[in-house]
Design a protein around this motif. Structure first.
Motif, PDB file in Angstrom:
ATOM      1  N   VAL A 106       1.005  -1.151   0.222  1.00  0.00           N
ATOM      2  CA  VAL A 106      -0.018  -0.031   0.127  1.00  0.00           C
ATOM      3  C   VAL A 106       0.786   1.286  -0.141  1.00  0.00           C
ATOM      4  O   VAL A 106       1.637   1.357   1.153  1.00  0.00           O
ATOM      5  N   SER A 141      -3.048   7.175   2.306  1.00  0.00           N
ATOM      6  CA  SER A 141      -2.507   6.239   1.012  1.00  0.00           C
ATOM      7  C   SER A 141      -3.102   6.612  -0.003  1.00  0.00           C
ATOM      8  O   SER A 141      -4.217   7.114  -0.387  1.00  0.00           O
ATOM      9  N   LEU A 153      -4.658  -0.892  -2.773  1.00  0.00           N
ATOM     10  CA  LEU A 153      -4.509  -2.275  -2.182  1.00  0.00           C
ATOM     11  C   LEU A 153      -3.772  -3.049  -3.440  1.00  0.00           C
ATOM     12  O   LEU A 153      -4.447  -3.746  -4.028  1.00  0.00           O
TER      13      LEU A 153
END
Length: 420
Positions: A106, A141, A153
Protein backbone atom coordinates in the motif's frame (compact mmCIF):
# COMPACT_ATOMS: atom_id res chain seq x y z
CA UNK A 1 -6.97 -22.75 14.07
CA UNK A 2 -5.10 -19.43 14.06
CA UNK A 3 -2.00 -19.15 11.91
CA UNK A 4 1.19 -20.00 13.79
CA UNK A 5 3.14 -17.52 11.67
CA UNK A 6 0.90 -14.56 10.85
CA UNK A 7 1.90 -12.39 7.85
CA UNK A 8 4.67 -9.92 8.61
CA UNK A 9 4.28 -6.47 7.09
CA UNK A 10 7.26 -4.22 6.59
CA UNK A 11 7.09 -0.45 6.74
CA UNK A 12 9.29 1.06 4.03
CA UNK A 13 10.64 4.52 4.71
CA UNK A 14 11.71 4.72 1.07
CA UNK A 15 11.00 2.80 -2.10
CA UNK A 16 14.78 2.47 -2.46
CA UNK A 17 14.45 -0.36 0.07
CA UNK A 18 12.97 -2.79 -2.46
CA UNK A 19 13.69 -3.56 -6.14
CA UNK A 20 11.50 -1.71 -8.60
CA UNK A 21 10.45 -4.98 -10.21
CA UNK A 22 8.99 -6.22 -6.91
CA UNK A 23 6.89 -3.09 -6.41
CA UNK A 24 5.82 -2.94 -10.06
CA UNK A 25 4.72 -6.59 -10.02
CA UNK A 26 2.09 -5.49 -7.49
CA UNK A 27 1.32 -2.00 -8.78
CA UNK A 28 0.95 -2.99 -12.45
CA UNK A 29 0.76 -6.81 -12.53
CA UNK A 30 1.39 -8.37 -15.91
CA UNK A 31 3.23 -5.33 -17.28
CA UNK A 32 7.00 -5.08 -17.60
CA UNK A 33 8.59 -2.99 -14.83
CA UNK A 34 9.95 0.43 -15.66
CA UNK A 35 13.71 0.01 -15.33
CA UNK A 36 16.61 2.38 -15.68
CA UNK A 37 20.38 2.22 -15.43
CA UNK A 38 20.95 4.70 -12.61
CA UNK A 39 20.37 2.13 -9.86
CA UNK A 40 22.22 -0.62 -11.71
CA UNK A 41 19.08 -2.07 -13.24
CA UNK A 42 18.96 -3.51 -16.73
CA UNK A 43 16.89 -1.68 -19.32
CA UNK A 44 13.84 -3.55 -20.55
CA UNK A 45 13.23 -3.78 -24.30
CA UNK A 46 11.47 -0.76 -25.71
CA UNK A 47 7.77 -1.27 -26.38
CA UNK A 48 5.53 0.75 -28.64
CA UNK A 49 2.17 1.99 -27.41
CA UNK A 50 0.24 -0.51 -29.60
CA UNK A 51 2.29 -3.33 -28.05
CA UNK A 52 1.55 -2.01 -24.57
CA UNK A 53 -2.15 -1.79 -25.44
CA UNK A 54 -2.13 -5.52 -26.21
CA UNK A 55 -0.68 -6.48 -22.83
CA UNK A 56 -3.98 -6.66 -20.90
CA UNK A 57 -4.72 -9.98 -22.64
CA UNK A 58 -2.04 -11.54 -20.43
CA UNK A 59 -2.66 -9.46 -17.30
CA UNK A 60 -5.02 -10.17 -14.43
CA UNK A 61 -8.61 -9.32 -15.36
CA UNK A 62 -9.55 -5.72 -14.73
CA UNK A 63 -6.00 -4.35 -14.41
CA UNK A 64 -4.43 -1.69 -16.59
CA UNK A 65 -1.11 0.09 -16.53
CA UNK A 66 -1.11 3.22 -14.37
CA UNK A 67 2.26 5.02 -14.57
CA UNK A 68 1.63 6.97 -11.37
CA UNK A 69 1.50 3.78 -9.31
CA UNK A 70 4.88 2.71 -10.65
CA UNK A 71 8.04 2.55 -8.57
CA UNK A 72 9.63 5.05 -10.97
CA UNK A 73 6.98 7.73 -10.40
CA UNK A 74 6.68 7.37 -6.63
CA UNK A 75 10.43 7.06 -6.14
CA UNK A 76 10.97 10.22 -8.23
CA UNK A 77 8.76 12.08 -5.75
CA UNK A 78 10.95 10.82 -2.93
CA UNK A 79 14.30 11.43 -4.62
CA UNK A 80 13.36 14.96 -5.64
CA UNK A 81 12.25 15.82 -2.11
CA UNK A 82 8.66 16.56 -3.12
CA UNK A 83 7.70 14.03 -0.46
CA UNK A 84 9.63 13.50 2.75
CA UNK A 85 9.98 15.03 6.21
CA UNK A 86 10.27 18.61 4.98
CA UNK A 87 7.17 18.25 2.80
CA UNK A 88 5.07 16.63 5.52
CA UNK A 89 4.61 13.51 3.40
CA UNK A 90 6.72 10.87 5.16
CA UNK A 91 6.89 7.53 3.29
CA UNK A 92 5.53 4.66 5.38
CA UNK A 93 4.72 2.17 2.63
CA UNK A 94 3.23 -1.11 3.80
CA UNK A 95 4.91 -4.09 2.12
CA UNK A 96 4.26 -7.79 2.52
CA UNK A 97 6.43 -10.53 1.12
CA UNK A 98 6.63 -14.26 1.70
CA UNK A 99 9.53 -16.52 0.73
CA UNK A 100 11.22 -13.57 -0.92
CA UNK A 101 8.25 -12.85 -3.22
CA UNK A 102 6.07 -9.73 -3.10
CA UNK A 103 2.52 -10.40 -1.92
CA UNK A 104 0.93 -6.98 -1.36
CA UNK A 105 1.69 -3.32 -0.73
CA UNK A 106 0.00 0.00 0.00
CA UNK A 107 1.58 3.36 -0.96
CA UNK A 108 1.32 5.10 2.41
CA UNK A 109 2.49 8.35 3.97
CA UNK A 110 2.42 9.76 7.49
CA UNK A 111 1.19 13.33 7.21
CA UNK A 112 1.33 16.43 9.37
CA UNK A 113 -1.25 18.34 7.29
CA UNK A 114 -4.00 17.77 4.71
CA UNK A 115 -2.48 19.56 1.73
CA UNK A 116 -2.15 18.05 -1.74
CA UNK A 117 -4.86 15.41 -1.26
CA UNK A 118 -8.00 16.71 -3.07
CA UNK A 119 -10.30 14.87 -0.64
CA UNK A 120 -10.91 17.46 2.02
CA UNK A 121 -10.95 16.56 5.71
CA UNK A 122 -10.09 19.96 7.18
CA UNK A 123 -13.46 20.15 8.97
CA UNK A 124 -12.80 16.78 10.60
CA UNK A 125 -9.42 17.98 11.82
CA UNK A 126 -10.96 21.18 13.17
CA UNK A 127 -13.69 19.26 15.00
CA UNK A 128 -11.23 16.96 16.77
CA UNK A 129 -8.87 19.77 17.69
CA UNK A 130 -11.73 21.87 19.10
CA UNK A 131 -12.33 19.20 21.77
CA UNK A 132 -8.64 18.90 22.60
CA UNK A 133 -7.64 16.04 20.29
CA UNK A 134 -4.80 15.85 17.78
CA UNK A 135 -5.77 15.07 14.19
CA UNK A 136 -2.18 14.97 12.99
CA UNK A 137 -0.27 12.85 12.30
CA UNK A 138 -2.50 10.74 10.13
CA UNK A 139 -1.91 8.07 7.49
CA UNK A 140 -2.63 8.80 3.84
CA UNK A 141 -2.71 6.17 1.10
CA UNK A 142 -2.67 7.97 -2.22
CA UNK A 143 -0.45 9.24 -5.01
CA UNK A 144 0.82 12.54 -3.60
CA UNK A 145 -0.55 15.67 -5.28
CA UNK A 146 -2.31 13.45 -7.83
CA UNK A 147 -6.11 13.04 -7.76
CA UNK A 148 -6.04 10.07 -10.12
CA UNK A 149 -8.29 7.08 -9.40
CA UNK A 150 -6.56 3.73 -9.24
CA UNK A 151 -5.65 0.78 -7.07
CA UNK A 152 -4.42 1.43 -3.53
CA UNK A 153 -4.40 -2.14 -2.22
CA UNK A 154 -1.69 -3.55 -4.46
CA UNK A 155 -2.37 -7.25 -4.07
CA UNK A 156 -0.72 -10.01 -6.10
CA UNK A 157 -3.22 -11.90 -8.27
CA UNK A 158 -1.60 -15.12 -7.03
CA UNK A 159 -2.79 -14.83 -3.39
CA UNK A 160 -6.16 -15.00 -1.64
CA UNK A 161 -7.54 -11.51 -2.02
CA UNK A 162 -9.95 -11.59 0.92
CA UNK A 163 -7.13 -12.58 3.26
CA UNK A 164 -4.82 -9.93 1.83
CA UNK A 165 -7.43 -7.19 2.30
CA UNK A 166 -7.78 -8.11 5.97
CA UNK A 167 -4.03 -8.19 6.47
CA UNK A 168 -3.51 -4.80 4.84
CA UNK A 169 -6.37 -3.07 6.64
CA UNK A 170 -5.19 -4.46 9.97
CA UNK A 171 -1.72 -3.23 9.11
CA UNK A 172 -2.99 0.28 8.35
CA UNK A 173 -4.82 0.41 11.68
CA UNK A 174 -1.78 -0.87 13.58
CA UNK A 175 0.51 1.59 11.84
CA UNK A 176 -1.88 4.43 12.69
CA UNK A 177 -1.67 3.43 16.34
CA UNK A 178 2.11 3.16 16.25
CA UNK A 179 2.57 6.71 14.95
CA UNK A 180 -0.07 7.88 17.45
CA UNK A 181 -2.19 9.05 14.55
CA UNK A 182 -5.87 9.90 14.46
CA UNK A 183 -6.88 8.15 11.27
CA UNK A 184 -6.02 6.34 8.04
CA UNK A 185 -7.30 7.49 4.65
CA UNK A 186 -7.28 5.77 1.27
CA UNK A 187 -8.30 8.17 -1.47
CA UNK A 188 -9.17 7.84 -5.16
CA UNK A 189 -9.27 4.07 -4.87
CA UNK A 190 -11.28 1.65 -7.00
CA UNK A 191 -14.93 0.87 -6.33
CA UNK A 192 -14.03 -2.74 -5.51
CA UNK A 193 -11.48 -1.64 -2.90
CA UNK A 194 -14.00 0.86 -1.52
CA UNK A 195 -16.54 -1.88 -0.92
CA UNK A 196 -13.89 -4.20 0.56
CA UNK A 197 -12.76 -1.53 3.01
CA UNK A 198 -16.35 -0.81 3.95
CA UNK A 199 -16.64 -4.47 4.94
CA UNK A 200 -13.61 -3.93 7.21
CA UNK A 201 -15.25 -1.05 9.06
CA UNK A 202 -13.86 1.90 7.10
CA UNK A 203 -16.13 4.89 6.52
CA UNK A 204 -17.08 5.35 2.88
CA UNK A 205 -17.01 8.61 0.95
CA UNK A 206 -17.72 9.57 -2.65
CA UNK A 207 -17.10 12.54 -4.91
CA UNK A 208 -16.95 12.99 -8.66
CA UNK A 209 -14.62 13.81 -11.51
CA UNK A 210 -15.22 14.40 -15.20
CA UNK A 211 -13.86 11.85 -17.68
CA UNK A 212 -14.09 11.61 -21.46
CA UNK A 213 -14.87 8.19 -22.94
CA UNK A 214 -13.70 7.18 -26.39
CA UNK A 215 -16.64 5.61 -28.20
CA UNK A 216 -14.25 4.23 -30.87
CA UNK A 217 -14.19 7.61 -32.60
CA UNK A 218 -12.13 7.72 -35.78
CA UNK A 219 -11.26 11.39 -35.32
CA UNK A 220 -12.30 14.54 -33.45
CA UNK A 221 -15.00 15.43 -35.98
CA UNK A 222 -16.67 12.07 -35.38
CA UNK A 223 -16.72 12.86 -31.66
CA UNK A 224 -18.24 16.27 -32.42
CA UNK A 225 -20.95 14.64 -34.50
CA UNK A 226 -22.09 12.77 -31.39
CA UNK A 227 -22.85 16.10 -29.68
CA UNK A 228 -25.88 18.30 -29.92
CA UNK A 229 -25.72 20.94 -32.62
CA UNK A 230 -25.40 23.77 -30.11
CA UNK A 231 -22.50 22.14 -28.25
CA UNK A 232 -20.79 21.20 -31.49
CA UNK A 233 -20.86 24.79 -32.72
CA UNK A 234 -19.63 26.08 -29.36
CA UNK A 235 -16.61 23.77 -29.32
CA UNK A 236 -15.64 24.65 -32.88
CA UNK A 237 -15.81 28.31 -31.98
CA UNK A 238 -13.70 27.79 -28.84
CA UNK A 239 -11.05 25.88 -30.78
CA UNK A 240 -10.84 28.61 -33.41
CA UNK A 241 -10.62 31.33 -30.75
CA UNK A 242 -7.92 29.49 -28.81
CA UNK A 243 -5.50 29.34 -31.73
CA UNK A 244 -5.85 32.93 -32.85
CA UNK A 245 -2.73 35.10 -32.77
CA UNK A 246 -0.80 32.38 -34.66
CA UNK A 247 -0.63 29.97 -31.72
CA UNK A 248 0.71 26.53 -32.57
CA UNK A 249 0.33 23.30 -30.57
CA UNK A 250 2.92 20.54 -30.12
CA UNK A 251 2.69 17.03 -28.65
CA UNK A 252 6.00 16.15 -27.01
CA UNK A 253 6.70 12.71 -25.59
CA UNK A 254 9.38 10.02 -25.38
CA UNK A 255 12.91 10.94 -26.47
CA UNK A 256 11.72 14.30 -27.79
CA UNK A 257 11.26 15.58 -24.22
CA UNK A 258 14.17 17.83 -23.30
CA UNK A 259 15.27 19.89 -20.32
CA UNK A 260 14.29 22.99 -22.29
CA UNK A 261 10.73 21.71 -22.45
CA UNK A 262 10.73 21.09 -18.70
CA UNK A 263 12.17 24.55 -18.04
CA UNK A 264 9.29 26.10 -19.96
CA UNK A 265 6.63 23.89 -18.42
CA UNK A 266 7.90 24.47 -14.88
CA UNK A 267 7.38 28.20 -15.32
CA UNK A 268 3.78 27.50 -16.33
CA UNK A 269 3.32 25.15 -13.39
CA UNK A 270 4.73 27.65 -10.89
CA UNK A 271 2.35 30.34 -12.12
CA UNK A 272 -0.71 28.12 -11.59
CA UNK A 273 0.57 26.80 -8.26
CA UNK A 274 1.22 30.25 -6.84
CA UNK A 275 -2.36 31.26 -7.58
CA UNK A 276 -3.99 28.04 -6.28
CA UNK A 277 -1.83 26.94 -3.37
CA UNK A 278 0.66 29.72 -2.70
CA UNK A 279 3.68 27.55 -3.49
CA UNK A 280 4.23 24.61 -5.85
CA UNK A 281 4.02 21.05 -4.54
CA UNK A 282 6.42 19.74 -7.19
CA UNK A 283 9.94 21.02 -7.72
CA UNK A 284 12.02 21.33 -10.87
CA UNK A 285 14.08 18.20 -10.12
CA UNK A 286 10.97 16.03 -10.13
CA UNK A 287 10.17 16.95 -13.72
CA UNK A 288 13.70 16.07 -14.84
CA UNK A 289 13.38 12.67 -13.17
CA UNK A 290 9.99 12.19 -14.80
CA UNK A 291 11.46 12.86 -18.22
CA UNK A 292 14.42 10.63 -17.49
CA UNK A 293 12.50 7.60 -16.22
CA UNK A 294 8.98 7.83 -17.62
CA UNK A 295 9.41 9.68 -20.90
CA UNK A 296 7.43 7.13 -22.92
CA UNK A 297 4.51 7.51 -20.50
CA UNK A 298 4.69 11.32 -20.37
CA UNK A 299 3.03 13.78 -22.76
CA UNK A 300 3.50 17.52 -22.79
CA UNK A 301 0.93 19.42 -24.85
CA UNK A 302 2.56 22.80 -25.43
CA UNK A 303 1.33 26.02 -27.03
CA UNK A 304 3.85 28.19 -28.86
CA UNK A 305 3.57 31.73 -30.17
CA UNK A 306 6.28 33.58 -32.11
CA UNK A 307 8.77 30.80 -31.40
CA UNK A 308 8.20 30.85 -27.61
CA UNK A 309 6.27 28.41 -25.45
CA UNK A 310 3.46 30.25 -23.69
CA UNK A 311 1.32 27.47 -22.15
CA UNK A 312 1.30 23.76 -21.58
CA UNK A 313 -0.32 20.75 -19.93
CA UNK A 314 1.32 17.67 -18.47
CA UNK A 315 -0.34 14.32 -19.11
CA UNK A 316 0.60 10.75 -18.17
CA UNK A 317 -0.07 7.91 -20.61
CA UNK A 318 -1.46 4.64 -19.29
CA UNK A 319 -2.31 1.47 -21.18
CA UNK A 320 -5.84 2.66 -21.88
CA UNK A 321 -6.11 6.11 -20.29
CA UNK A 322 -4.61 9.56 -20.72
CA UNK A 323 -4.31 11.22 -17.31
CA UNK A 324 -4.43 15.02 -17.38
CA UNK A 325 -2.24 16.38 -14.61
CA UNK A 326 -1.06 20.01 -14.54
CA UNK A 327 -1.60 23.14 -16.60
CA UNK A 328 -0.10 26.59 -16.68
CA UNK A 329 0.63 29.57 -18.90
CA UNK A 330 2.60 32.79 -19.07
CA UNK A 331 0.22 34.47 -21.52
CA UNK A 332 -3.58 34.60 -21.20
CA UNK A 333 -5.55 33.78 -24.34
CA UNK A 334 -9.30 33.09 -24.48
CA UNK A 335 -10.18 29.37 -24.59
CA UNK A 336 -6.53 28.27 -24.70
CA UNK A 337 -6.95 26.29 -21.47
CA UNK A 338 -9.86 24.35 -23.01
CA UNK A 339 -7.87 23.64 -26.15
CA UNK A 340 -4.67 22.45 -24.48
CA UNK A 341 -6.17 20.52 -21.56
CA UNK A 342 -9.36 19.07 -23.05
CA UNK A 343 -9.58 19.11 -26.83
CA UNK A 344 -5.96 18.26 -27.58
CA UNK A 345 -6.13 15.49 -24.97
CA UNK A 346 -9.15 14.03 -26.77
CA UNK A 347 -7.34 14.22 -30.10
CA UNK A 348 -4.31 12.43 -28.64
CA UNK A 349 -6.47 9.71 -27.07
CA UNK A 350 -8.28 9.09 -30.37
CA UNK A 351 -5.01 9.00 -32.31
CA UNK A 352 -3.44 6.50 -29.88
CA UNK A 353 -6.51 4.34 -29.39
CA UNK A 354 -6.89 5.13 -25.68
CA UNK A 355 -10.25 4.45 -24.04
CA UNK A 356 -10.59 7.57 -21.92
CA UNK A 357 -9.20 10.87 -20.75
CA UNK A 358 -9.27 11.69 -17.04
CA UNK A 359 -8.94 15.43 -16.73
CA UNK A 360 -8.26 15.73 -12.99
CA UNK A 361 -10.27 16.99 -10.07
CA UNK A 362 -13.38 19.19 -10.04
CA UNK A 363 -14.63 21.40 -12.85
CA UNK A 364 -18.28 21.25 -13.98
CA UNK A 365 -17.19 23.34 -16.98
CA UNK A 366 -15.78 20.10 -18.43
CA UNK A 367 -19.31 18.76 -18.92
CA UNK A 368 -20.04 20.98 -21.93
CA UNK A 369 -16.81 19.74 -23.51
CA UNK A 370 -17.68 16.06 -23.51
CA UNK A 371 -16.35 15.04 -20.10
CA UNK A 372 -19.03 13.23 -18.11
CA UNK A 373 -19.32 12.88 -14.31
CA UNK A 374 -17.86 9.73 -12.75
CA UNK A 375 -17.90 8.79 -9.08
CA UNK A 376 -14.63 8.71 -7.16
CA UNK A 377 -14.16 6.78 -3.94
CA UNK A 378 -12.32 7.11 -0.64
CA UNK A 379 -12.32 5.12 2.61
CA UNK A 380 -11.46 6.39 6.10
CA UNK A 381 -10.69 4.77 9.45
CA UNK A 382 -10.96 7.12 12.43
CA UNK A 383 -9.77 5.97 15.83
CA UNK A 384 -11.77 8.39 18.00
CA UNK A 385 -15.29 6.90 18.43
CA UNK A 386 -17.08 10.23 18.79
CA UNK A 387 -15.47 11.73 15.70
CA UNK A 388 -16.01 8.48 13.78
CA UNK A 389 -19.72 8.51 14.54
CA UNK A 390 -20.10 12.17 13.58
CA UNK A 391 -18.22 11.69 10.31
CA UNK A 392 -20.23 8.55 9.51
CA UNK A 393 -23.48 10.50 9.86
CA UNK A 394 -22.13 13.29 7.64
CA UNK A 395 -20.93 10.86 4.96
CA UNK A 396 -24.32 9.15 4.76
CA UNK A 397 -25.82 12.49 3.73
CA UNK A 398 -22.91 13.49 1.51
CA UNK A 399 -23.05 10.28 -0.56
CA UNK A 400 -26.72 10.88 -1.32
CA UNK A 401 -26.00 14.47 -2.34
CA UNK A 402 -23.15 13.37 -4.64
CA UNK A 403 -25.39 10.78 -6.34
CA UNK A 404 -28.14 13.34 -6.84
CA UNK A 405 -25.72 15.87 -8.34
CA UNK A 406 -24.25 13.23 -10.64
CA UNK A 407 -27.72 12.32 -11.93
CA UNK A 408 -28.57 15.97 -12.59
CA UNK A 409 -25.28 16.66 -14.36
CA UNK A 410 -25.48 13.48 -16.44
CA UNK A 411 -28.94 14.45 -17.66
CA UNK A 412 -27.51 17.72 -18.98
CA UNK A 413 -24.60 16.25 -20.91
CA UNK A 414 -23.65 17.57 -24.36
CA UNK A 415 -24.43 14.42 -26.32
CA UNK A 416 -27.40 14.35 -28.65
CA UNK A 417 -29.37 11.76 -26.68
CA UNK A 418 -28.83 13.92 -23.55
CA UNK A 419 -29.74 17.21 -25.18
CA UNK A 420 -32.65 18.84 -23.44
Amino acid sequence: MPETNPPLLKVLSSLDEIPSADWDSLANPGYPPILHEQAGWIDSPEMTQPEINQLPDSTPQGTSFNPMLSHAFLQALEESGCVGWDAGWIPQHLYWEENGKPVAAVPTYAKSHSQGEYVFDHAWADALERVGGDYYPKLQSSIPFTPVPGRRLLISPDVNRAKAVKVLTSGLMELTNRIEGSSAHLTFLTEQEWKELGDQGFLLRTDQQFHWDNNTYANFDEFLNALSSRKRKSIRKERKTALEHDIEVEWITGPDLSEAHWDAFYEFYKDTSSRKWGSPYLNRKFFSLLGERLADHTLLIMAKREGRYIAGALNMIGSDTLYGRNWGCVEDHPCLHFEICYYQAIEFAIAKGLKRVEAGAQGTHKLARGYMPNLTYSAHWIANPSLRNAVAHYLDQERQAVLYEQEILSSHGPFRQQDT
